[in-house]
Structures are given as structure tokens and as C-alpha cells.
Design a protein around this motif. Structure first.
Motif, PDB file in Angstrom:
ATOM      1  N   ASP A   1      80.127  16.502 -64.002  1.00  0.00           N
ATOM      2  CA  ASP A   1      79.229  17.317 -64.820  1.00  0.00           C
ATOM      3  C   ASP A   1      77.785  17.217 -64.310  1.00  0.00           C
ATOM      4  N   ALA A   2      76.922  18.027 -64.871  1.00  0.00           N
ATOM      5  CA  ALA A   2      75.535  18.093 -64.409  1.00  0.00           C
ATOM      6  C   ALA A   2      74.810  16.758 -64.561  1.00  0.00           C
ATOM      7  N   GLY A   3      75.135  16.033 -65.628  1.00  0.00           N
ATOM      8  CA  GLY A   3      74.496  14.731 -65.825  1.00  0.00           C
ATOM      9  C   GLY A   3      74.873  13.749 -64.735  1.00  0.00           C
ATOM     10  N   ALA A   4      76.115  13.791 -64.314  1.00  0.00           N
ATOM     11  CA  ALA A   4      76.561  12.899 -63.248  1.00  0.00           C
ATOM     12  C   ALA A   4      75.915  13.273 -61.919  1.00  0.00           C
ATOM     13  N   VAL A   5      75.753  14.580 -61.669  1.00  0.00           N
ATOM     14  CA  VAL A   5      75.072  15.020 -60.442  1.00  0.00           C
ATOM     15  C   VAL A   5      73.663  14.449 -60.402  1.00  0.00           C
ATOM     16  N   LYS A   6      72.964  14.554 -61.515  1.00  0.00           N
ATOM     17  CA  LYS A   6      71.588  14.031 -61.592  1.00  0.00           C
ATOM     18  C   LYS A   6      71.571  12.524 -61.374  1.00  0.00           C
ATOM     19  N   ALA A   7      72.553  11.834 -61.928  1.00  0.00           N
ATOM     20  CA  ALA A   7      72.625  10.382 -61.766  1.00  0.00           C
ATOM     21  C   ALA A   7      72.848   9.996 -60.305  1.00  0.00           C
ATOM     22  N   LEU A   8      73.731  10.714 -59.626  1.00  0.00           N
ATOM     23  CA  LEU A   8      73.971  10.427 -58.212  1.00  0.00           C
ATOM     24  C   LEU A   8      72.706  10.670 -57.393  1.00  0.00           C
ATOM     25  N   GLN A   9      72.016  11.752 -57.693  1.00  0.00           N
ATOM     26  CA  GLN A   9      70.785  12.061 -56.965  1.00  0.00           C
ATOM     27  C   GLN A   9      69.704  11.003 -57.198  1.00  0.00           C
ATOM     28  N   GLY A  10      69.834  10.283 -58.292  1.00  0.00           N
ATOM     29  CA  GLY A  10      68.905   9.197 -58.582  1.00  0.00           C
ATOM     30  C   GLY A  10      69.342   7.857 -58.008  1.00  0.00           C
ATOM     31  N   GLY A  11      70.474   7.849 -57.300  1.00  0.00           N
ATOM     32  CA  GLY A  11      70.929   6.627 -56.644  1.00  0.00           C
ATOM     33  C   GLY A  11      71.979   5.837 -57.407  1.00  0.00           C
ATOM     34  N   ALA A  12      72.552   6.417 -58.450  1.00  0.00           N
ATOM     35  CA  ALA A  12      73.539   5.701 -59.251  1.00  0.00           C
ATOM     36  C   ALA A  12      74.931   5.832 -58.653  1.00  0.00           C
ATOM     37  N   SER A  13      75.828   4.962 -59.123  1.00  0.00           N
ATOM     38  CA  SER A  13      77.246   5.083 -58.799  1.00  0.00           C
ATOM     39  C   SER A  13      77.858   6.193 -59.647  1.00  0.00           C
ATOM     40  N   LEU A  14      79.048   6.647 -59.259  1.00  0.00           N
ATOM     41  CA  LEU A  14      79.746   7.664 -60.035  1.00  0.00           C
ATOM     42  C   LEU A  14      80.666   6.991 -61.034  1.00  0.00           C
ATOM     43  N   LEU A  15      80.405   7.222 -62.322  1.00  0.00           N
ATOM     44  CA  LEU A  15      81.212   6.648 -63.393  1.00  0.00           C
ATOM     45  C   LEU A  15      82.265   7.650 -63.855  1.00  0.00           C
ATOM     46  N   ALA A  16      83.367   7.130 -64.369  1.00  0.00           N
ATOM     47  CA  ALA A  16      84.460   7.988 -64.830  1.00  0.00           C
ATOM     48  C   ALA A  16      84.020   8.921 -65.945  1.00  0.00           C
ATOM     49  N   ALA A  17      83.072   8.482 -66.748  1.00  0.00           N
ATOM     50  CA  ALA A  17      82.632   9.283 -67.888  1.00  0.00           C
ATOM     51  C   ALA A  17      82.064  10.633 -67.476  1.00  0.00           C
ATOM     52  N   GLY A  18      81.534  10.734 -66.249  1.00  0.00           N
ATOM     53  CA  GLY A  18      80.918  11.982 -65.806  1.00  0.00           C
ATOM     54  C   GLY A  18      81.849  12.894 -65.027  1.00  0.00           C
ATOM     55  N   ILE A  19      83.128  12.516 -64.920  1.00  0.00           N
ATOM     56  CA  ILE A  19      84.075  13.301 -64.115  1.00  0.00           C
ATOM     57  C   ILE A  19      84.891  14.200 -65.033  1.00  0.00           C
ATOM     58  N   THR A  20      84.968  15.471 -64.669  1.00  0.00           N
ATOM     59  CA  THR A  20      85.697  16.430 -65.504  1.00  0.00           C
ATOM     60  C   THR A  20      87.093  16.747 -64.983  1.00  0.00           C
ATOM     61  N   SER A  21      87.324  16.588 -63.688  1.00  0.00           N
ATOM     62  CA  SER A  21      88.667  16.823 -63.155  1.00  0.00           C
ATOM     63  C   SER A  21      88.828  16.111 -61.818  1.00  0.00           C
ATOM     64  N   ALA A  22      90.094  15.864 -61.458  1.00  0.00           N
ATOM     65  CA  ALA A  22      90.419  15.220 -60.182  1.00  0.00           C
ATOM     66  C   ALA A  22      91.644  15.882 -59.597  1.00  0.00           C
TER      67      ALA A  22
END
Length: 368
Positions: A283-304
Motif C-alpha cells: 500500500d501507499a503507506g508501505a511505499v513511503k516507509a520503504l522510501q524512508g529507509g524502513a524494512s517491509l512489514l507484512a502489515a503493508g502488503i496487500t497481495s503476494a
């Protein structure tokens, strides 16, 4: 090509397309190739280490075997032509470089050799040792065993991956065109682009997928993909015409793709990968978090999607479908699917064991 002078570029990768090396009748353009060898020898005497990514095996083999369509009528024809032509190609290189007092070495690689981390490191070690010994590695895809599903398909991207493995500072793609144009150069009013600081959607839209000669397998699309791979590894890339004598020592019009600030070796390898075992949409929040240097958490994933194991490479896409990052999965596909969108406490209940700190840790993730 002052950008690729020995002082600023201790290691250089030179890619030569089929249309330059082989004439329309399928014979080697030996005099032109001797000029390339002379250019390489000059650079070697100046202290520069040069490796060559050379096309031409399929075209040469097709002539010897009498195969239609330059040996590309079928995968089986291409494999047979490559097996026949590669021995001739390596012999020619050994002769023209030997005439300049240089030793040639042959390296045949597959996509898997550079996509699997351990094999990639082995290839990198071999390249480094050869270059350190003053040898000129001549590299090509091992088309005699490559399949449609598992192959580079063009030597532009292979050259960029080799530059990454060799720790080169520059790549020169000698082609039948002198660089990037704002539209197909056959169209009226086409403007040459001398320098590209950043590859964006506008630059990608300028590419024409066709190979002008009909002999090669890559057009401008593959060259821009190569520039992206090289740039992520800190190597500048130039596209210039090889339709002149001594193209590595003659000032000529070209397009320079300026490298990004070099990433770590592991992250550069990730960014340059051409295959991924799975895909995550976030989701958009996870994209912003990655751009800020964060790891990718499961909570921000919508599909796999995909069948992947822990440690496999995943593409990570934003809500608009555009791939924004690539990283190594901390979970196999089944466990990843079980925890999509869940917080940490809910993950433990879904998995039946303590969850990992992230789906993709920032240390194993690179933004694209």
C-alpha cells in the motif's frame, strides 16, 4: 570518451554487437576487429583493464551451418549455431588480441550464473583474477544451453551485469546507432540525447525495441535496461556507434547515462537482477516507509504471488503496479500469504511460531 579514460575508469567493459562484428554474409569483419584490439592494447598500456562482451557466435555459426534467419528461426537452431560459432569467435579474438601482445580468455555464462548469489561471486572472482593478470576476458552468453525462459536474451544487459561483477566504473555499448534519440532516429526531426542524468518514464518512452540490423537481439529498450543496471552499480554507461574505425580511440557522438552513487555490492546485485521468484504488492503507506529507509512489514502488503522460498528475490510493487523495490524474502510463499496485512501479534497466531522482524529486511532490500 574522456569519461572512460584510464585515470577515471580503471576497469571498462566493452560490448560489441553482432552487426558490427559479423558482415551480412556471416563473415567476421576482421580488419575492424583488429582496430578494436589495437584500441584495447592502447588502453592496457595506459593501465586500464578491459573486458569484452562479444556477440557474434550465433551469426557465425549460422553461416557455417547454412541455417535460415541468421540461426534464429528456432531455439534449437540458435543453440546449434552458438555451439558452432563460439569456437570460431573465440579463435578470432585470441588471434587479434594476440597480435597486440595481449592474452585472451573465454568466459561463457548463463543467466543463472549471475542471478544466484554464490555463482555470481564465483564469476566475479574469476573476472577479477583475469583482469588482475592483464588478461582480456571475452564474455558471451552460453547460448548453446540457454533456454527461452532462462536467458539474458541480449548482451547489453549481460555487459551491465558483467560490469557489476567486475567492479567496473564504465560500460561502452558499441552499436549500430550513436546513442539515444527522443524518437526513432529514422523519423524526421529526431533529436540526439547526449547525456542522461536519470532514467525516468520520459527516457524509457524514447526507446525503440527494434534491432536495426536484424542480426542482434537487443534494441534501445535493452540498452536503457543495461544503463539502469550499470548505474545502480556505480558504473557510467555510454552508447556509441561502432560504424567507424577504432571507435574506442576516436571522438564520436554518443549518449552517456550517468551512474548513481554506488550502492553496496549486495544491493547492486539485487537491483541488477533480471529474475524474481515472486511479487508483493504494497500500500501507499508501505511505499513511503520503504522510501524512508524502513524494512517491509507484512502489515503493508496487500497481495503476494509466485512460488518462492525464504531468501528468494521478490519484486515489490506499489498500489499502481509499478515495481518500486526488490529484496530477499524472509518467508516462504505459504507463510507470506498467511500473514499479509497482519500486525505482529496476529502473525504469531497465524504462523504458529514467532514471526520474523520483517517480510523483507531493509538490509536485503533496494529501491528501484
Amino acid at each position: 570518451m574522456s569519461l572512460f579514460a584510464p585515470a577515471s575508469c580503471p576497469r571498462l567493459i566493452v560490448k560489441i554487437g553482432s552487426a558490427l562484428l559479423v558482415d551480412e554474409g556471416g563473415a567476421v569483419r576482421r580488419d575492424w576487429l583488429a582496430g578494436i584490439a589495437a584500441d584495447i592494447a592502447e588502453r592496457a598500456r595506459a593501465g586500464q583493464q578491459v573486458a569484452v562482451v562479444s556477440s557474434g557466435a550465433i551469426a557465425l555459426g549460422a553461416r557455417r551451418l547454412g541455417l535460415p534467419k541468421g540461426g534464429r528461426a528456432s531455439l534449437e537452431d540458435a543453440q546449434a549455431a552458438a555451439a558452432t560459432g563460439q569456437i570460431a569467435l573465440s579463435q578470432v579474438w585470441a588471434e587479434v588480441l594476440g597480435a597486440e601482445g595481449l592474452t585472451a580468455a573465454q568466459m561463457l555464462v548463463t543467466l543463472d550464473d549471475l542471478e544466484h548469489r554464490r555463482r555470481y561471486l564465483n564469476a566475479a572472482a574469476t573476472l577479477g583474477r583475469l583482469l588482475g593478470l592483464g588478461v582480456v576476458p571475452v564474455i558471451n552468453e552460453n547460448d548453446s544451453v540457454a533456454t527461452e525462459e532462462i536467458r539474458f536474451g541480449d548482451n547489453d544487459r549481460l555487459a551491465a551485469r558483467i560490469a557489476q561483477a567486475a567492479g567496473a566504473q564504465g560500460v561502452v555499448l558499441l552499436s549500430d546507432i550513436d546513442g539515444l534519440y527522443d524518437r526513432n532516429p529514422a523519423l524526421a526531426g529526431a533529436q540526439h540525447i547526449a547525456r542522461v542524468e536519470r532514467i525516468d518514464a520520459e527516457i524509457e518512452a524514447m526507446a525503440d525495441a527494434g534491432s536495426a540490423s536484424g542480426m542482434g537481439s537487443g534494441g534501445m529498450v535493452s540498452k536503457i535496461a543495461a544503463a539502469r543496471i550499470a548505474g545502480a552499480a556505480g558504473a557510467h554507461l555510454a552508447i556509441t556507434s561502432g560504424r567507424i574505425e577504432r571507435p574506442l580511440s576516436t571522438a564520436a557522438r554518443h549518449t552517456i547515462f550517468v551512474a548513481e552513487k554506488g550502492a553496496s555490492a549486495r544491493k547492486a546485485w539485487l537491483a541488477g537482477g533480471l529474475t524474481a521468484r515472486g511479487r508483493l504488492v504494497i500500500d501507499a503507506g508501505a511505499v513511503k516507509a520503504l522510501q524512508g529507509g524502513a524494512s517491509l512489514l507484512a502489515a503493508g502488503i496487500t497481495s503476494a504471488s509466485g512460488e518462492f522460498a525464504r531468501g528468494d528475490i521478490l519484486d515489490i510493487a506499489g498500489p499502481d503496479g509499478r515495481t518500486v523495490a526488490r529484496g530477499l524474502s524472509e518467508y516462504p510463499a505459504a507463510d507470506a500469504a498467511a500473514i499479509l496485512g497482519l500486525g505482529r501479534e496476529a502473525q504469531a497466531a497465524a504462523l504458529g511460531y514467532a514471526p520474523r522482524s520483517a517480510m523483507v529486511h531493509r538490509d536485503h532490500l533496494v529501491l528501484l
